[in-house]
Design a protein around this motif. Sequence first.
Motif, PDB file in Angstrom:
ATOM      1  N   GLN A   9       5.282  -0.087   1.109  1.00 15.72           N
ATOM      2  CA  GLN A   9       4.134  -0.986   1.068  1.00 15.72           C
ATOM      3  C   GLN A   9       4.381  -2.215   1.932  1.00 15.72           C
ATOM      4  O   GLN A   9       3.475  -2.697   2.615  1.00 15.72           O
ATOM      5  N   GLN A  10       5.614  -2.728   1.919  1.00 16.64           N
ATOM      6  CA  GLN A  10       5.950  -3.878   2.765  1.00 16.64           C
ATOM      7  C   GLN A  10       5.777  -3.526   4.236  1.00 16.64           C
ATOM      8  O   GLN A  10       5.287  -4.344   5.028  1.00 16.64           O
ATOM      9  N   ARG A  11       6.175  -2.313   4.627  1.00 12.30           N
ATOM     10  CA  ARG A  11       6.008  -1.875   6.013  1.00 12.30           C
ATOM     11  C   ARG A  11       4.531  -1.789   6.377  1.00 12.30           C
ATOM     12  O   ARG A  11       4.130  -2.176   7.476  1.00 12.30           O
ATOM     13  N   VAL A  13       2.134  -3.573   5.113  1.00 10.23           N
ATOM     14  CA  VAL A  13       1.678  -4.957   5.270  1.00 10.23           C
ATOM     15  C   VAL A  13       2.092  -5.487   6.636  1.00 10.23           C
ATOM     16  O   VAL A  13       1.279  -6.051   7.376  1.00 10.23           O
ATOM     17  N   GLU A  14       3.351  -5.305   7.000  1.00 11.57           N
ATOM     18  CA  GLU A  14       3.849  -5.796   8.283  1.00 11.57           C
ATOM     19  C   GLU A  14       3.112  -5.158   9.449  1.00 11.57           C
ATOM     20  O   GLU A  14       2.783  -5.830  10.440  1.00 11.57           O
ATOM     21  N   ASP A  15       2.816  -3.863   9.332  1.00 10.19           N
ATOM     22  CA  ASP A  15       2.134  -3.142  10.406  1.00 10.19           C
ATOM     23  C   ASP A  15       0.671  -3.560  10.551  1.00 10.19           C
ATOM     24  O   ASP A  15       0.058  -3.305  11.587  1.00 10.19           O
ATOM     25  N   ASN A  16       0.099  -4.160   9.517  1.00  8.68           N
ATOM     26  CA  ASN A  16      -1.331  -4.484   9.530  1.00  8.68           C
ATOM     27  C   ASN A  16      -1.625  -5.981   9.497  1.00  8.68           C
ATOM     28  O   ASN A  16      -2.750  -6.374   9.196  1.00  8.68           O
ATOM     29  N   LEU A  17      -0.645  -6.823   9.805  1.00 13.84           N
ATOM     30  CA  LEU A  17      -0.879  -8.269   9.797  1.00 13.84           C
ATOM     31  C   LEU A  17      -1.982  -8.687  10.769  1.00 13.84           C
ATOM     32  O   LEU A  17      -2.728  -9.631  10.509  1.00 13.84           O
ATOM     33  N   GLN A  44      -3.029 -17.107   5.471  1.00 10.76           N
ATOM     34  CA  GLN A  44      -2.174 -16.913   4.296  1.00 10.76           C
ATOM     35  C   GLN A  44      -2.962 -16.289   3.152  1.00 10.76           C
ATOM     36  O   GLN A  44      -2.473 -15.384   2.466  1.00 10.76           O
ATOM     37  N   CYS A  47      -3.458 -12.735   3.885  1.00 11.38           N
ATOM     38  CA  CYS A  47      -2.217 -11.971   3.662  1.00 11.38           C
ATOM     39  C   CYS A  47      -2.063 -11.594   2.195  1.00 11.38           C
ATOM     40  O   CYS A  47      -1.550 -10.515   1.873  1.00 11.38           O
ATOM     41  N   CYS A  51      -1.674  -7.788   0.909  1.00 13.84           N
ATOM     42  CA  CYS A  51      -0.668  -7.314  -0.055  1.00 13.84           C
ATOM     43  C   CYS A  51      -1.331  -6.613  -1.231  1.00 13.84           C
ATOM     44  O   CYS A  51      -0.844  -5.575  -1.699  1.00 13.84           O
TER      45      CYS A  51
END
Length: 179
Positions: A9-11, A13-17, A44, A47, A51
């Motif tokens: 899930q963190q990946r 999020v990072e891929d879709n910032l 923010q 974000c 998440c």
Amino acid sequence: MNCELTLAQQRVVEDNLGLVGKVIRDKVHGLGLSTIYSYDDLFQIGCIGLCKAAATDKGGTFSTYAYRIIWNEICDVLIRSTRIGSHEVSLEMVSSSGTEPSLELSLEKLELEDLLSSAVKDAPLAVRKGLLALSLTAQGHKSHEIGQMLQVQSGTVRTWMSKARRFLREQPELEELAG
């Protein structure tokens, strides 16, 4: 929502910032003119929505789902800040010759919001959820979308809304204001 994201899930999020920036560019017009939030503030907030989308995604096209969740998160904050700002209307804003029509409507809206909030305090949980669903419906969401947001079936959302409508009809203070 207070939860830990998995590594996957963190990946996501990072891929879709970049999607957060896209939502802000697409949806927030006049940034800095009519809001107390800067681009960084909204980023923010977006974000947080991203998440939430990663944590609740059940498959499908993630970017489409996340776009909506990000926008809802930003909308919630902007609406809240607008409501807070509208409560700061002072009597000094009323001209001595009378009340401006727009200010008069604002004061009526404040009175209605106060009546609603006091009536809802002791309302059952299903009624409070129904009022939230009615509010989201007024913002243009469909019952199945609201069900996804609240993680319930759309039929449950419609039941909550029926209970909320019935509850509101039974409030004499609101009926007097409407009359």
